[in-house]
Design an enzyme around this catalytic site. Structure first.
Site, mmCIF file in Angstrom:
data_model
loop_
_atom_site.group_PDB
_atom_site.id
_atom_site.type_symbol
_atom_site.label_atom_id
_atom_site.label_comp_id
_atom_site.label_asym_id
_atom_site.label_seq_id
_atom_site.Cartn_x
_atom_site.Cartn_y
_atom_site.Cartn_z
ATOM 1 C CG ASP A 257 -1.872 1.019 1.097
ATOM 2 O OD1 ASP A 257 -3.250 1.164 0.846
ATOM 3 O OD2 ASP A 257 -1.570 2.222 1.648
ATOM 4 C CB ILE A 258 0.949 4.096 -2.361
ATOM 5 C CG1 ILE A 258 1.473 3.073 -3.603
ATOM 6 C CG2 ILE A 258 1.859 5.328 -2.357
ATOM 7 C CD1 ILE A 258 1.305 4.007 -4.795
ATOM 8 C CD GLU A 300 -4.610 4.083 -1.221
ATOM 9 O OE1 GLU A 300 -4.710 4.342 -0.197
ATOM 10 O OE2 GLU A 300 -5.460 4.162 -1.974
#
Length: 419
Positions: A257-258, A300
């Protein structure tokens, strides 16, 4: 008994029908130029068939008419080769195509004018046309795996039939010339020509339809922004690898996950956020192996399925660390600015006895939550609850999210502060 004229008319009618189908399809899809090329190939053989209408094949053609007829038949197969190259997205070889077309008939006229024997004159015709046919066959056989179609083998069968006919004809004109002079000798080549022609033309249409369906299927399984698999594509790829006769393939799950992606979107706009997602996906591609599966899981979040033969978690953790370093190690270019981006990654493995990836995915999600909770830009691992060290570490059953979180181990520390 079949009548020669009836067969010639049937051959002309079938070619005319396919020409109309190809031209109508070309009008509907003007970018599919190969339809026009295949229609031109059929028109060449159609004109040749009109010129031959009423003439028994057992009677040799004079030099002028023979040159024209055989050039047209040669053009039919040479243009079929060009159409196949365009269909498979290869550059057509125009000079060689013209050579093949002219060489199919011009030598016949020259040799006849020079007084050469009919068998040797026809040998040049059949030899050159056989070469064009062989190029069509090679064009199909050299298709890469990503573009391979089942229906192309129907076309291959038709061209193989033509090739065998031309090669046998070379021997026949030298060793069975008396049989070729009989009235019945023209019946069988025409029947075989009809059979091969239908296979090829119907095969062309089937190839186009099959490839279109495959493209639609791929689009349905692909994330349009990053080009990675979407959720549907991920599970389709996993199912393709599974075999009913063998146990489910072993694998590790990495859920990335960004970090602070909403802030990136707010600062640089949606175009900037999209640029980060595209760059992030590209870095994932550069790090994982060819047989691993990458998917955009949503927003994301990205999911990576790693091929893994054992319950050893170290390779999966090492791969996750490489992914994390690849993301944080070099800034992303967003709207002309250098932006540092980091990612949190949760890791788990599919344990022996687990049928699908869902249990491992749930553990990876919990591990990702722990990585976010503990400061981001890190890798966290959650082992299957059945593993010995987890059993030994707890004295009573755990339940719910809290129990899942207690089983999580931090497997890697960040080398830089979270963005």
């Amino acid at each position: 008994m079949l009548d020669l004229t009836t067969l010639q008319v049937a051959s002309i009618s079938s070619r005319l029908a396919f020409v109309m189908v190809f031209l109508v399809t070309l009008l509907r899809h003007p970018r599919e130029i190969y339809f026009g090329v295949w229609a031109s190939a059929l028109c060449s053989s159609l004109v040749a068939s009109f010129l031959m209408l009423g003439d028994p094949p057992s009677v040799p053609l004079n030099a002028a008419k023979g040159s024209v007829v055989y050039i047209l038949y040669g053009a039919s197969l040479a243009l079929s080769w060009v159409g196949l190259r365009l269909f498979y997205e290869r550059t057509p070889r125009i000079p060689l195509t013209f050579v093949l077309i002219l060489a199919s008939g011009l030598p016949y006229g020259v040799l006849q004018q020079a007084g050469a024997s009919m068998p040797w004159s026809l040998t040049t015709v059949f030899g050159c046309i056989a070469l064009s046919t062989a190029l069509c066959i090679l064009e199909i056989l050299r298709t890469p795996a990503s573009m391979r179609l089942w229906t192309q083998y129907v076309v291959l069968l038709g061209f193989s039939g033509y090739l065998c006919t031309f090669l046998l004809s070379i021997g026949a004109v030298h060793f069975a010339s008396e049989r070729l002079a009989s009235p019945e000798s023209g019946i069988y080549p025409l029947v075989f020509d009809l059979w091969c022609g239908v296979f090829i033309q119907v095969g062309y249409l089937a190839m186009v339809g099959e490839r279109a369906n495959l493209k639609i299927s791929r689009l349905a399984e692909t994330d349009p922004l990053t080009g990675l698999a979407n959720r549907r594509g991920l599970f389709a790829a996993i199912n393709r690898r599974a075999s009913p006769a063998s146990p489910p393939p072993r694998c590790a799950i990495l859920l990335a996950d960004i970090d602070h992606f909403k802030s990136l979107n707010d600062t640089y706009g949606h175009d900037g956020g999209d640029a980060v997602l595209i760059g992030f996906a590209e870095r994932l591609r550069n790090v994982v192996r060819k047989n691993d599966i990458i998917a955009r899981w949503g927003g994301e979040e990205f999911l990576i399925v790693l091929d893994q033969a054992t319950d050893d978690v170290d390779p999966a953790v090492a791969a996750a660390e490489r992914l994390r370093r690849a993301v944080a190690g070099q800034p992303f270019t967003v709207n002309g600015a250098a932006v540092t981006v980091t990612a949190s990654i949760g890791v788990s493995i599919v344990a022996a006895g687990e049928v699908g990836i869902e249990p491992a995915l749930a553990r990876a999600d919990a591990a990702l939550y722990a990585a976010k909770r503990d400061g981001r830009n890190r890798v966290c691992l959650e082992r299957p609850l059945s593993q010995p060290d987890i059993k030994a570490a707890r004295t009573e059953p755990l339940s719910g999210l809290r129990g899942a979180m207690d089983a999580i181990q931090i497997a890697g520390q960040p080398r830089s502060e979270p963005a």
